[in-house]
Design a protein around this motif. Structure first.
Motif, PDB file in Angstrom:
ATOM      1  N   PRO A   3       0.794  11.209   3.595  1.00 65.46           N
ATOM      2  CA  PRO A   3      -0.588  11.012   4.050  1.00 65.46           C
ATOM      3  C   PRO A   3      -1.480  10.703   2.847  1.00 65.46           C
ATOM      4  N   SER A   4      -2.206   9.583   2.913  1.00 66.31           N
ATOM      5  CA  SER A   4      -3.045   9.141   1.790  1.00 66.31           C
ATOM      6  C   SER A   4      -4.317   8.515   2.340  1.00 66.31           C
ATOM      7  N   ILE A   5      -5.447   9.000   1.869  1.00 70.30           N
ATOM      8  CA  ILE A   5      -6.722   8.447   2.334  1.00 70.30           C
ATOM      9  C   ILE A   5      -6.821   6.978   1.937  1.00 70.30           C
ATOM     10  N   GLY A   6      -6.395   6.659   0.703  1.00 77.75           N
ATOM     11  CA  GLY A   6      -6.480   5.277   0.232  1.00 77.75           C
ATOM     12  C   GLY A   6      -5.637   4.330   1.084  1.00 77.75           C
ATOM     13  N   VAL A   7      -4.436   4.758   1.448  1.00 73.59           N
ATOM     14  CA  VAL A   7      -3.574   3.912   2.282  1.00 73.59           C
ATOM     15  C   VAL A   7      -4.223   3.704   3.652  1.00 73.59           C
ATOM     16  N   LYS A  65      -2.666   4.459 -16.402  1.00 75.40           N
ATOM     17  CA  LYS A  65      -3.269   3.131 -16.579  1.00 75.40           C
ATOM     18  C   LYS A  65      -4.591   3.020 -15.827  1.00 75.40           C
ATOM     19  N   GLU A  66      -4.609   3.559 -14.601  1.00 69.55           N
ATOM     20  CA  GLU A  66      -5.830   3.475 -13.800  1.00 69.55           C
ATOM     21  C   GLU A  66      -6.949   4.343 -14.403  1.00 69.55           C
ATOM     22  N   SER A  67      -6.567   5.350 -15.188  1.00 68.10           N
ATOM     23  CA  SER A  67      -7.603   6.219 -15.769  1.00 68.10           C
ATOM     24  C   SER A  67      -8.456   5.464 -16.791  1.00 68.10           C
ATOM     25  N   TYR A 127      -7.376   3.763   4.337  1.00 72.38           N
ATOM     26  CA  TYR A 127      -8.524   2.866   4.151  1.00 72.38           C
ATOM     27  C   TYR A 127      -8.045   1.413   4.024  1.00 72.38           C
ATOM     28  N   GLU A 128      -6.969   1.220   3.280  1.00 71.26           N
ATOM     29  CA  GLU A 128      -6.468  -0.146   3.079  1.00 71.26           C
ATOM     30  C   GLU A 128      -5.907  -0.734   4.375  1.00 71.26           C
ATOM     31  N   VAL A 129      -5.224   0.095   5.159  1.00 68.00           N
ATOM     32  CA  VAL A 129      -4.711  -0.406   6.444  1.00 68.00           C
ATOM     33  C   VAL A 129      -5.891  -0.839   7.322  1.00 68.00           C
ATOM     34  N   TRP A 173       1.250  -4.605  -7.181  1.00 69.77           N
ATOM     35  CA  TRP A 173       2.511  -4.056  -7.710  1.00 69.77           C
ATOM     36  C   TRP A 173       2.283  -2.744  -8.457  1.00 69.77           C
ATOM     37  N   HIS A 174       1.051  -2.498  -8.922  1.00 66.99           N
ATOM     38  CA  HIS A 174       0.763  -1.278  -9.683  1.00 66.99           C
ATOM     39  C   HIS A 174       1.067  -0.003  -8.876  1.00 66.99           C
ATOM     40  N   VAL A 175       1.071  -0.125  -7.535  1.00 66.97           N
ATOM     41  CA  VAL A 175       1.405   1.024  -6.684  1.00 66.97           C
ATOM     42  C   VAL A 175       2.827   1.520  -6.992  1.00 66.97           C
ATOM     43  N   SER A 212       0.848  -1.184   0.000  1.00 69.23           N
ATOM     44  CA  SER A 212       0.000   0.000   0.000  1.00 69.23           C
ATOM     45  C   SER A 212       0.884   1.235   0.000  1.00 69.23           C
ATOM     46  N   GLY A 213       0.608   2.150  -0.920  1.00 70.83           N
ATOM     47  CA  GLY A 213       1.392   3.384  -0.994  1.00 70.83           C
ATOM     48  C   GLY A 213       0.570   4.462  -1.672  1.00 70.83           C
ATOM     49  N   SER A 214       0.926   5.688  -1.400  1.00 67.40           N
ATOM     50  CA  SER A 214       0.119   6.816  -1.889  1.00 67.40           C
ATOM     51  C   SER A 214       0.092   6.909  -3.418  1.00 67.40           C
ATOM     52  N   ILE A 215      -1.091   7.194  -3.953  1.00 66.85           N
ATOM     53  CA  ILE A 215      -1.220   7.526  -5.383  1.00 66.85           C
ATOM     54  C   ILE A 215      -1.731   8.968  -5.470  1.00 66.85           C
ATOM     55  N   ARG A 216      -2.993   9.188  -5.139  1.00 70.55           N
ATOM     56  CA  ARG A 216      -3.515  10.566  -5.230  1.00 70.55           C
ATOM     57  C   ARG A 216      -3.023  11.435  -4.073  1.00 70.55           C
ATOM     58  N   GLY A 217      -2.512  10.822  -3.036  1.00 71.29           N
ATOM     59  CA  GLY A 217      -1.948  11.586  -1.914  1.00 71.29           C
ATOM     60  C   GLY A 217      -0.577  12.166  -2.248  1.00 71.29           C
ATOM     61  N   GLY A 218      -0.034  11.823  -3.442  1.00 72.26           N
ATOM     62  CA  GLY A 218       1.278  12.335  -3.856  1.00 72.26           C
ATOM     63  C   GLY A 218       2.225  11.183  -4.143  1.00 72.26           C
ATOM     64  N   ARG A 270     -11.013  -4.243  -7.488  1.00 70.42           N
ATOM     65  CA  ARG A 270      -9.771  -4.990  -7.751  1.00 70.42           C
ATOM     66  C   ARG A 270      -8.885  -4.985  -6.507  1.00 70.42           C
ATOM     67  N   ASP A 271      -8.719  -3.793  -5.917  1.00 72.18           N
ATOM     68  CA  ASP A 271      -7.815  -3.717  -4.763  1.00 72.18           C
ATOM     69  C   ASP A 271      -8.355  -4.488  -3.556  1.00 72.18           C
ATOM     70  N   MET A 272      -9.665  -4.417  -3.349  1.00 69.13           N
ATOM     71  CA  MET A 272     -10.236  -5.165  -2.219  1.00 69.13           C
ATOM     72  C   MET A 272     -10.113  -6.665  -2.468  1.00 69.13           C
TER      73      MET A 272
HETATM   74  O1  LIG Z   1      -5.842   4.712  -8.905  1.00 69.27           O
HETATM   75  C1  LIG Z   1      -5.718   4.161  -7.796  1.00 69.27           C
HETATM   76  N1  LIG Z   1      -5.360   2.851  -7.719  1.00 69.27           N
HETATM   77  C2  LIG Z   1      -5.184   2.204  -6.529  1.00 69.27           C
HETATM   78  O2  LIG Z   1      -4.842   1.020  -6.528  1.00 69.27           O
HETATM   79  N2  LIG Z   1      -5.357   2.906  -5.335  1.00 69.27           N
HETATM   80  C3  LIG Z   1      -5.111   2.243  -4.047  1.00 69.27           C
HETATM   81  C4  LIG Z   1      -3.734   1.618  -3.930  1.00 69.27           C
HETATM   82  C5  LIG Z   1      -2.942   2.520  -3.022  1.00 69.27           C
HETATM   83  O3  LIG Z   1      -2.322   1.727  -1.991  1.00 69.27           O
HETATM   84  C6  LIG Z   1      -3.935   3.495  -2.424  1.00 69.27           C
HETATM   85  C7  LIG Z   1      -3.596   4.935  -2.720  1.00 69.27           C
HETATM   86  O4  LIG Z   1      -4.636   5.782  -2.281  1.00 69.27           O
HETATM   87  P1  LIG Z   1      -4.658   7.347  -2.644  1.00 69.27           P
HETATM   88  O5  LIG Z   1      -4.841   7.462  -4.118  1.00 69.27           O
HETATM   89  O6  LIG Z   1      -5.791   7.906  -1.833  1.00 69.27           O
HETATM   90  O7  LIG Z   1      -3.320   7.924  -2.246  1.00 69.27           O
HETATM   91  O8  LIG Z   1      -5.217   3.197  -3.010  1.00 69.27           O
HETATM   92  C8  LIG Z   1      -5.766   4.206  -5.367  1.00 69.27           C
HETATM   93  C9  LIG Z   1      -5.946   4.857  -6.566  1.00 69.27           C
HETATM   94  C10 LIG Z   1      -6.339   6.292  -6.667  1.00 69.27           C
HETATM   95  O9  LIG Z   1      -6.998   6.762  -5.508  1.00 69.27           O
END
Ligand SMILES: O=c1[nH]c(=O)n([C@H]2C[C@H](O)[C@@H](COP(=O)(O)O)O2)cc1CO
Length: 142
Positions: free
Chosen positions: A76-80, A46-48, A82-84, A36-38, A6-12, A58-60
């Motif tokens: 800081p990433s909301i997605g990370v 690609k995600e777009s 949430y995944e934790v 691995w896409h992280v 798990s690692g930030s994507i939209r968080g930077g 897919r991630d869940m």
């Molecule tokens: O396009 C994406 N693909 C994807 O797999 N994620 C998942 C995997 C990362 O561990 C996490 C990143 O969250 P965020 O984008 O809020 O930083 O969420 C998140 C996004 C975009 O929010």
């Protein structure tokens, strides 16, 4: 082992080289990094091509298959976050790692889930030692 990275994507994406290092290091040790896409420098493009729901589902489903989680939490990433939390609900071991001076949330630093660790690393060799220790601890438990 099957690992969810798990690692930030939209968080930077500033920590991308570290995600790539983690991915390489895990694969070199024979582990499978389901997310691995992280660590893919082209992930956003690609995600777009996917809908937000396709990304989420897919991630869940990767998480359901994973035996443990490694979360790089320097950004800081909301997605990370949430995944934790999802990994806690699933009950798998979690290793959170971060650079010094990262503003890591109390929701991780103070988390009372029994199988979560939060460790600081100064460089890649220290990071690799932490990851190797985390992953080899499962062998000795079995
Ligand atoms: O396009 C994406 N693909 C994807 O797999 N994620 C998942 C995997 C990362 O561990 C996490 C990143 O969250 P965020 O984008 O809020 O930083 O969420 C998140 C996004 C975009 O929010």
């Amino acid at each position: 082992m099957k690992v969810f990275l798990s690692g930030s994507i939209r968080g930077g994406r500033q920590m991308l080289p570290t995600y790539q290092f983690i991915c390489r290091s895990l694969r070199n040790k024979g582990h499978e990094v389901l997310s691995w896409h992280v660590a893919d420098s082209e992930v956003e493009g690609k995600e777009s091509l996917l809908t937000e729901t396709q990304i989420y589902e897919r991630d869940m489903s990767f998480l359901q298959e994973s035996e443990c989680m490694i979360a790089e939490v320097s950004m800081p990433s909301i997605g990370v976050g949430y995944e934790v939390c999802s990994a806690i609900k699933k009950g798998i071991p979690i290793m959170c790692v971060h650079m010094p001076d990262s503003n890591v949330s109390a929701m991780l630093l103070g988390n009372t889930y029994t199988d979560i660790s939060v460790r600081e690393y100064g460089d890649n060799s220290e990071l690799e030692l932490i990851l190797n220790g985390f992953l080899s601890s499962f062998k000795s438990k079995n």
